[in-house]
Scaffold this active site. Structure first.
Site, PDB file in Angstrom:
ATOM      1  N   ARG A  21     -23.890 -48.962 -27.869  1.00 46.82           N
ATOM      2  CA  ARG A  21     -23.086 -50.017 -27.418  1.00 46.82           C
ATOM      3  C   ARG A  21     -22.795 -51.329 -28.594  1.00 46.82           C
ATOM      4  O   ARG A  21     -21.908 -51.856 -28.703  1.00 46.82           O
ATOM      5  CB  ARG A  21     -23.915 -50.717 -26.291  1.00 46.82           C
ATOM      6  N   ASP A  59     -33.743 -40.196 -17.610  1.00 49.43           N
ATOM      7  CA  ASP A  59     -33.710 -39.382 -18.610  1.00 49.43           C
ATOM      8  C   ASP A  59     -35.227 -38.626 -19.192  1.00 49.43           C
ATOM      9  O   ASP A  59     -35.464 -37.934 -19.854  1.00 49.43           O
ATOM     10  CB  ASP A  59     -33.303 -40.047 -20.091  1.00 49.43           C
TER      11      ASP A  59
HETATM   12  C1  S3P Z   1     -26.735 -43.752 -20.437  1.00 49.65           C
HETATM   13  C2  S3P Z   1     -26.868 -43.848 -18.958  1.00 49.65           C
HETATM   14  C3  S3P Z   1     -27.420 -42.709 -18.352  1.00 49.65           C
HETATM   15  C4  S3P Z   1     -28.463 -41.491 -19.151  1.00 49.65           C
HETATM   16  C5  S3P Z   1     -27.700 -41.502 -20.492  1.00 49.65           C
HETATM   17  C6  S3P Z   1     -27.275 -42.916 -21.184  1.00 49.65           C
HETATM   18  C7  S3P Z   1     -26.227 -44.965 -21.157  1.00 49.65           C
HETATM   19  O1  S3P Z   1     -26.414 -41.909 -17.646  1.00 49.65           O
HETATM   20  O2  S3P Z   1     -28.698 -40.478 -18.690  1.00 49.65           O
HETATM   21  O3  S3P Z   1     -28.674 -40.736 -21.436  1.00 49.65           O
HETATM   22  O4  S3P Z   1     -26.206 -45.187 -22.252  1.00 49.65           O
HETATM   23  O5  S3P Z   1     -25.775 -45.664 -20.445  1.00 49.65           O
HETATM   24  P1  S3P Z   1     -25.764 -42.130 -16.361  1.00 49.65           P
HETATM   25  O6  S3P Z   1     -25.176 -43.352 -16.535  1.00 49.65           O
HETATM   26  O7  S3P Z   1     -24.895 -40.907 -16.262  1.00 49.65           O
HETATM   27  O8  S3P Z   1     -26.997 -42.039 -15.410  1.00 49.65           O
END
Ligand code: S3P
Length: 448
Positions: free
Chosen positions: A43, A335
């Site tokens: 981000r 995660d």
């Molecule tokens: C993330 C959101 C999660 C996570 C990924 C990173 C992010 O995924 O599993 O490792 O940085 O927004 P999902 O939004 O698909 O749950």
């Protein structure tokens, strides 16, 4: 030199990690920090690229995934200093100014890169973009972001009836929407909010339960108007927004710290101090579950850095007990389920994980892969449609296992191997570099 417990073996196109703990007396000790948070790093690079002015990012994760994000935004005109130091400078090109890239954008292995970026590409009128990724990313569902973007007026085409990358995008002036997301996903939420930055009015995403909120926090820090309704799990961005470059301090990734938290819990006599870990409440499900299981973890030196809460975590080994993990907590530890599965093997009783079908569409089918690989080592794990049932107290024996090129699987297997009898060989262990390039070094250090 690697310690006798931890050895790397290069083969033609991949790396094997061999973990061979001593028959007795291994206790993990150390004080160290983990690399920068992956979600926040993505981000910071993205918002830095589309803001006006300079963004200085300190503590950026120098893993493969943020490198994919940086190279995509460089191809669209942002100037980003080389990713060889944890202090990275991004010269923003201003909202709406992403240039049409001369070639296909490659998101590599990174779901966050492709899904968040898609919201920005779709909202750049008349420009044409194509995006792809590695074989894992090309098999992950993109319809979850394409459908809501189409509701905003986006033009996107993909393989399999708009389900999979490679994708082609013709940017449009988008309309704001209120999107009721059927899944709690920060990638879906962030994609729609980023698309809403250039739409006239309020773009809102409501989730069934709250997913990580790093986008909302960072958009606010960059000057966007963001409204949060905690009771309904809703986030709103008011467009058109103005984003101003900022200094971002990235805390250590709690998802990386999780490997050491579990390692110290399960290896008797261990004590680790992990410094500077992000403890954003949308990410601390792992701490709550480990505490429920009887872990000995203390938070020290709690503070706030660029709008994100941070602490040092001290963890000592303890006898864990089984628990049930389901419902609203799942997005807050999504995660960490592979490494929690390892913790459950060493807990008394049977641990049940439910409501986690999302794991089937991560970098690998994490429910199937963690069950099959740990079962090869002697674990008793039953796969459920949306989770796992793990019988605790079954001793593990080292054998050959595979990461399936999934970074979190590679590292979870390495931690399981610390308590196994004999040598565990983890094939394709180089996958760890996606989120944790220094993992093997730290493993060596704590075993030292
Ligand atoms: C993330 C959101 C999660 C996570 C990924 C990173 C992010 O995924 O599993 O490792 O940085 O927004 P999902 O939004 O698909 O749950």
């Amino acid at each position: 030199m690697l310690s006798p417990t931890v050895t790397l073996r290069e083969s033609s196109d991949c790396q094997d990690l061999l973990v061979n703990p001593p028959a007795s007396g291994l206790a993990l000790k150390g004080k160290f920090s983990v690399p920068g948070d992956k979600s926040i790093s993505h981000r910071a690079l993205m918002l830095g690229a589309i803001a006006t002015g300079e963004t200085i990012v300190e503590g950026l994760l120098l893993g493969e995934d943020p490198r994919s994000t940086a190279s995509c935004f460089q191809a669209m005109g942002a100037e980003i200093s080389p990713l060889n130091s944890q202090r990275v400078i991004v010269k923003g090109i201003g909202l709406g100014n992403l240039q049409e890239p001369a070639n296909v954008l490659d998101a590599g292995n990174s779901g966050t890169t492709i899904r968040l970026m898609l919201g920005l590409l779709a909202s750049h009128p008349t420009r044409f973009f194509t995006v792809t990724g590695d074989s894992s990313l090309r098999s992950r569902p993109m319809s979850r972001v394409i459908r809501p973007l189409q509701q905003m007026g986006a033009q996107i085409w993909g393989r399999g009836d708009n389900a999979f990358a490679p994708l082609a995008i013709r940017g449009q002036q988008l309309n704001p929407i209120h999107y009721q997301s059927p899944i709690a996903s920060a990638q879906v939420k962030s994609c729609i909010l980023l698309a809403g930055l250039m739409a006239e009015g309020k773009t809102t995403v409501t989730e069934p339960s709250l997913s990580r909120d790093h986008s909302e926090r960072m958009l606010q820090a960059f000057g966007a108007r963001v409204e949060i309704e905690p009771e309904t799990h809703s986030a709103t961005v008011v467009g058109p927004a103005m984003l101003q470059g900022q200094k971002v301090i990235v805390p250590g990734d709690i998802s990386s710290a999780a490997f050491w938290l579990v390692a110290a819990c399960i290896v008797p006599g261990s004590e680790l101090m992990i410094e500077n870990v992000g403890i954003n409440p949308t990410r601390t499900g792992i701490l709550e579950v480990l505490e429920m299981m009887g872990a000995d973890i203390t938070l020290e030196n709690e503070r706030v850095a660029t709008g994100e809460p941070v602490a040092d975590l001290r963890v000592r080994s303890s006898q864990l007990k089984a628990c049930t993990i389901s419902g609203d907590i799942i997005p807050r530890l999504i995660d960490e389920i592979p490494i929690l599965t390892v913790a459950a093997i060493y807990a008394r009783g049977t641990t049940v994980i439910r409501d986690a079908a999302e794991l089937r569409v991560k970098e690998s089918d994490r429910l199937a892969v963690i069950a099959s690989e740990l079962n090869k080592m002697g674990a008793k794990i039953t796969e459920l449609p949306d989770g796992l049932e793990i019988a605790g107290g079954t001793p593990l024996t080292g054998t050959e296992v595979d990461s399936y090129t999934d970074h979190r699987i590679a590292m979870s297997l390495a931690i399981a191997a610390l308590n196994a009898k004999g040598t565990t060989t983890i094939h394709r262990a180089e996958a760890a570099a996606i989120s944790y390039p220094e993992f093997v070094n730290t493993l060596q250090q704590v075993c030292g």
